[in-house]
Design a protein around this motif. Structure first.
Motif, PDB file in Angstrom:
ATOM      1  N   MET A  89      34.408  -1.963  46.725  1.00  0.00           N
ATOM      2  CA  MET A  89      33.919  -0.813  45.967  1.00  0.00           C
ATOM      3  C   MET A  89      32.892  -0.075  46.829  1.00  0.00           C
ATOM      4  O   MET A  89      31.935  -0.647  47.309  1.00  0.00           O
ATOM      5  CB  MET A  89      33.292  -1.305  44.664  1.00  0.00           C
ATOM      6  N   THR A  90      33.115   1.200  47.023  1.00  0.00           N
ATOM      7  CA  THR A  90      32.217   1.981  47.850  1.00  0.00           C
ATOM      8  C   THR A  90      30.983   2.365  47.055  1.00  0.00           C
ATOM      9  O   THR A  90      30.908   2.191  45.838  1.00  0.00           O
ATOM     10  CB  THR A  90      32.920   3.259  48.349  1.00  0.00           C
ATOM     11  N   ALA A  91      30.016   2.901  47.770  1.00  0.00           N
ATOM     12  CA  ALA A  91      28.775   3.316  47.122  1.00  0.00           C
ATOM     13  C   ALA A  91      29.026   4.461  46.136  1.00  0.00           C
ATOM     14  O   ALA A  91      28.405   4.522  45.072  1.00  0.00           O
ATOM     15  CB  ALA A  91      27.762   3.742  48.175  1.00  0.00           C
ATOM     16  N   GLU A  92      29.959   5.334  46.481  1.00  0.00           N
ATOM     17  CA  GLU A  92      30.275   6.463  45.584  1.00  0.00           C
ATOM     18  C   GLU A  92      30.936   5.979  44.300  1.00  0.00           C
ATOM     19  O   GLU A  92      30.602   6.442  43.211  1.00  0.00           O
ATOM     20  CB  GLU A  92      31.188   7.446  46.316  1.00  0.00           C
ATOM     21  N   GLU A  93      31.864   5.031  44.430  1.00  0.00           N
ATOM     22  CA  GLU A  93      32.512   4.478  43.236  1.00  0.00           C
ATOM     23  C   GLU A  93      31.516   3.713  42.378  1.00  0.00           C
ATOM     24  O   GLU A  93      31.568   3.770  41.157  1.00  0.00           O
ATOM     25  CB  GLU A  93      33.662   3.557  43.642  1.00  0.00           C
ATOM     26  N   SER A 111      28.308   4.301  42.172  1.00  0.00           N
ATOM     27  CA  SER A 111      27.456   5.300  41.530  1.00  0.00           C
ATOM     28  C   SER A 111      28.155   5.939  40.330  1.00  0.00           C
ATOM     29  O   SER A 111      27.544   6.136  39.280  1.00  0.00           O
ATOM     30  CB  SER A 111      27.070   6.373  42.544  1.00  0.00           C
ATOM     31  N   ALA A 112      29.441   6.215  40.473  1.00  0.00           N
ATOM     32  CA  ALA A 112      30.210   6.797  39.369  1.00  0.00           C
ATOM     33  C   ALA A 112      30.325   5.809  38.212  1.00  0.00           C
ATOM     34  O   ALA A 112      30.236   6.186  37.043  1.00  0.00           O
ATOM     35  CB  ALA A 112      31.591   7.214  39.850  1.00  0.00           C
ATOM     36  N   ALA A 113      30.506   4.526  38.529  1.00  0.00           N
ATOM     37  CA  ALA A 113      30.600   3.506  37.483  1.00  0.00           C
ATOM     38  C   ALA A 113      29.271   3.362  36.746  1.00  0.00           C
ATOM     39  O   ALA A 113      29.238   3.224  35.523  1.00  0.00           O
ATOM     40  CB  ALA A 113      31.016   2.171  38.084  1.00  0.00           C
ATOM     41  N   LEU A 114      28.176   3.409  37.474  1.00  0.00           N
ATOM     42  CA  LEU A 114      26.855   3.323  36.842  1.00  0.00           C
ATOM     43  C   LEU A 114      26.580   4.533  35.955  1.00  0.00           C
ATOM     44  O   LEU A 114      26.023   4.400  34.861  1.00  0.00           O
ATOM     45  CB  LEU A 114      25.765   3.190  37.907  1.00  0.00           C
ATOM     46  N   ALA A 115      26.993   5.698  36.409  1.00  0.00           N
ATOM     47  CA  ALA A 115      26.807   6.907  35.600  1.00  0.00           C
ATOM     48  C   ALA A 115      27.654   6.837  34.331  1.00  0.00           C
ATOM     49  O   ALA A 115      27.194   7.226  33.249  1.00  0.00           O
ATOM     50  CB  ALA A 115      27.167   8.142  36.418  1.00  0.00           C
ATOM     51  N   ARG A 116      28.871   6.328  34.439  1.00  0.00           N
ATOM     52  CA  ARG A 116      29.744   6.193  33.276  1.00  0.00           C
ATOM     53  C   ARG A 116      29.161   5.196  32.267  1.00  0.00           C
ATOM     54  O   ARG A 116      29.166   5.432  31.061  1.00  0.00           O
ATOM     55  CB  ARG A 116      31.139   5.763  33.713  1.00  0.00           C
TER      56      ARG A 116
END
Length: 70
Positions: free
Chosen positions: A1-5, A7-12
């Motif tokens: 899992m990349t840092a961008e993914e 970050s998106a999961a945390l935002a969700r």
């Protein structure tokens, strides 16, 4: 899992948590309004619906607290 993914999961997850908390607070406020403000509904039905809303909102808050532990 990349840092961008990540970050998106945390935002969700944060958005989901905020939505459930807002809905549970709305249920609690609606239950209180039904119990204390609404007068045209017969008392037993008013108590049943108001307490059901209060219990439902409280259960949602407990579930949010358990699922989104820091």
């Amino acid at each position: 899992m990349t840092a961008e993914e990540n970050s998106a999961a945390l935002a969700r997850r944060a958005r989901q948590k905020n939505t459930v908390v807002a809905l549970s607070l709305l249920l609690i406020v609606a239950g209180l309004l039904i119990l204390f403000v609404l007068r045209r509904v017969p008392l037993p039905l008013r108590i049943l619906v108001g307490l059901t809303d209060l219990v439902g909102g409280s259960v949602l808050l407990v579930l949010v607290r358990q699922k989104f532990k820091p």
